[in-house]
Design a protein around this motif. Sequence first.
Motif, PDB file in Angstrom:
ATOM      1  N   MET A   1       0.831  -1.194   0.000  1.00 15.82           N
ATOM      2  CA  MET A   1       0.000   0.000   0.000  1.00 15.82           C
ATOM      3  C   MET A   1       0.873   1.255   0.000  1.00 15.82           C
ATOM      4  SD  MET A   1      -1.389   2.565   2.181  1.00 15.82           S
ATOM      5  CE  MET A   1      -1.306   1.965   3.858  1.00 15.82           C
ATOM      6  N   ASP A   2       0.631   2.134  -0.948  1.00 12.21           N
ATOM      7  CA  ASP A   2       1.357   3.392  -1.036  1.00 12.21           C
ATOM      8  C   ASP A   2       0.548   4.456  -0.293  1.00 12.21           C
ATOM      9  OD1 ASP A   2       2.463   5.832  -1.745  1.00 12.21           O
ATOM     10  OD2 ASP A   2       2.883   5.240  -3.802  1.00 12.21           O
ATOM     11  N   LEU A   3       0.907   4.707   0.958  1.00 13.28           N
ATOM     12  CA  LEU A   3       0.109   5.600   1.796  1.00 13.28           C
ATOM     13  C   LEU A   3       0.029   7.007   1.227  1.00 13.28           C
ATOM     14  CD1 LEU A   3      -1.497   6.117   4.403  1.00 13.28           C
ATOM     15  CD2 LEU A   3       0.690   6.737   5.480  1.00 13.28           C
ATOM     16  N   LEU A   4       1.133   7.523   0.706  1.00 13.62           N
ATOM     17  CA  LEU A   4       1.110   8.892   0.202  1.00 13.62           C
ATOM     18  C   LEU A   4       0.143   9.020  -0.970  1.00 13.62           C
ATOM     19  CD1 LEU A   4       2.125  11.756   0.374  1.00 13.62           C
ATOM     20  CD2 LEU A   4       4.074  11.092  -1.055  1.00 13.62           C
ATOM     21  N   THR A   5       0.165   8.047  -1.864  1.00 13.70           N
ATOM     22  CA  THR A   5      -0.775   8.077  -2.988  1.00 13.70           C
ATOM     23  C   THR A   5      -2.210   8.002  -2.483  1.00 13.70           C
ATOM     24  OG1 THR A   5       0.805   7.084  -4.507  1.00 13.70           O
ATOM     25  CG2 THR A   5      -1.525   6.862  -5.062  1.00 13.70           C
ATOM     26  N   GLU A   6      -2.456   7.130  -1.519  1.00 12.80           N
ATOM     27  CA  GLU A   6      -3.808   6.982  -0.986  1.00 12.80           C
ATOM     28  C   GLU A   6      -4.294   8.279  -0.337  1.00 12.80           C
ATOM     29  OE1 GLU A   6      -5.805   4.552  -1.432  1.00 12.80           O
ATOM     30  OE2 GLU A   6      -4.446   3.061  -2.264  1.00 12.80           O
ATOM     31  N   LEU A   7      -3.463   8.899   0.475  1.00 12.56           N
ATOM     32  CA  LEU A   7      -3.866  10.149   1.124  1.00 12.56           C
ATOM     33  C   LEU A   7      -4.066  11.260   0.109  1.00 12.56           C
ATOM     34  CD1 LEU A   7      -1.626  10.230   4.330  1.00 12.56           C
ATOM     35  CD2 LEU A   7      -4.025   9.592   4.154  1.00 12.56           C
ATOM     36  N   THR A   8      -3.200  11.308  -0.898  1.00 14.55           N
ATOM     37  CA  THR A   8      -3.314  12.348  -1.917  1.00 14.55           C
ATOM     38  C   THR A   8      -4.611  12.197  -2.692  1.00 14.55           C
ATOM     39  OG1 THR A   8      -0.894  12.455  -2.109  1.00 14.55           O
ATOM     40  CG2 THR A   8      -2.185  13.380  -3.916  1.00 14.55           C
ATOM     41  N   GLU A   9      -5.007  10.962  -2.975  1.00 15.04           N
ATOM     42  CA  GLU A   9      -6.246  10.733  -3.713  1.00 15.04           C
ATOM     43  C   GLU A   9      -7.487  10.979  -2.855  1.00 15.04           C
ATOM     44  OE1 GLU A   9      -5.931   6.785  -5.225  1.00 15.04           O
ATOM     45  OE2 GLU A   9      -4.703   7.381  -6.941  1.00 15.04           O
ATOM     46  N   ARG A  10      -7.433  10.539  -1.615  1.00 12.51           N
ATOM     47  CA  ARG A  10      -8.609  10.682  -0.754  1.00 12.51           C
ATOM     48  C   ARG A  10      -8.752  12.100  -0.215  1.00 12.51           C
ATOM     49  NH1 ARG A  10      -9.398   4.721   1.649  1.00 12.51           N
ATOM     50  NH2 ARG A  10      -7.971   3.656   0.239  1.00 12.51           N
ATOM     51  N   ARG A  11      -7.618  12.763  -0.021  1.00 12.97           N
ATOM     52  CA  ARG A  11      -7.553  14.177   0.351  1.00 12.97           C
ATOM     53  C   ARG A  11      -7.946  14.473   1.782  1.00 12.97           C
ATOM     54  NH1 ARG A  11      -9.470  18.335  -4.043  1.00 12.97           N
ATOM     55  NH2 ARG A  11      -7.489  19.286  -3.468  1.00 12.97           N
ATOM     56  N   VAL A  12      -8.509  13.525   2.489  1.00 13.30           N
ATOM     57  CA  VAL A  12      -8.939  13.777   3.869  1.00 13.30           C
ATOM     58  C   VAL A  12      -8.878  12.490   4.669  1.00 13.30           C
ATOM     59  CG1 VAL A  12     -11.383  13.385   3.306  1.00 13.30           C
ATOM     60  CG2 VAL A  12     -10.786  14.767   5.306  1.00 13.30           C
ATOM     61  N   PHE A  13      -8.472  12.616   5.926  1.00  8.97           N
ATOM     62  CA  PHE A  13      -8.613  11.496   6.848  1.00  8.97           C
ATOM     63  C   PHE A  13      -9.183  12.023   8.159  1.00  8.97           C
ATOM     64  CE2 PHE A  13      -4.255  12.997   7.364  1.00  8.97           C
ATOM     65  CZ  PHE A  13      -4.018  12.983   8.730  1.00  8.97           C
ATOM     66  N   ALA A  14      -9.975  11.178   8.786  1.00  8.46           N
ATOM     67  CA  ALA A  14     -10.631  11.542  10.039  1.00  8.46           C
ATOM     68  C   ALA A  14      -9.750  11.155  11.212  1.00  8.46           C
ATOM     69  CB  ALA A  14     -11.978  10.836  10.146  1.00  8.46           C
ATOM     70  N   ILE A  15      -9.787  11.979  12.249  1.00  5.71           N
ATOM     71  CA  ILE A  15      -9.052  11.704  13.480  1.00  5.71           C
ATOM     72  C   ILE A  15     -10.084  11.439  14.571  1.00  5.71           C
ATOM     73  CG2 ILE A  15      -7.414  12.597  15.172  1.00  5.71           C
ATOM     74  CD1 ILE A  15      -6.431  14.485  12.861  1.00  5.71           C
TER      75      ILE A  15
END
Length: 226
Positions: A1-15
Amino acid sequence: MDLLTELTERRVFAIIRADGPERALDCVRTLIAAGITALEVSLTTPDAVEVIARARSESGPAVLIGAGTVLTAHQAESVAAAGAEFAVTPALTKGALRSVELGVPLVCGALTPTEVVAALECGATAVKVFPAGVHGPGYFRELLAPLPTAPLVAVGGVDAARAPEYLAAGARAVGVGSPLLGEAGTGGPQEALAARARDLLAAVRPAGPLTGPAVPGPDSARSADR
């Protein structure tokens, strides 16, 4: 899993911070059903490691479950064993260093240029500029001027109204905690959390449908009305 690509595509993560494991899991389920599929469970939540393990076991492969506030090497080992797919730290902690050693993708907290460089040199996949709200979106432009390839994410003081500004300033993604969770982690209505999640997604992706992995439908998570 490429985390940076995933975050860049999703653009948001919940805390997610909650006053107990069941409420934390309710928030996880509500957010997934609403369309937010990258989630960080803070270790300030009671029994957070159990929450991570349970959330990972009941969520599909399109959902990313991470651990936040990873301070110690022991915490890094515990969340890795629970199935956390990424670790988030407030600074360059012992937990950050151990996460890298374990091969767990790291989002390492930093604020100054020196700290950003140190985080990347230690092996961080992305750098959490925290608290982002202290300096605002313009600070990201200033950081990226000498560090144009630095993979920055904005966390702290980011809400649906300001999230697009951070993305426009060069942040790869935004992490949103209390402005999104509201009182859901302490007994507030899950329906209100779902509505805030939809508003946040609309704010960061105004031009069309979600990119990245398909978002699970209502049947793929337990009811948000729990």
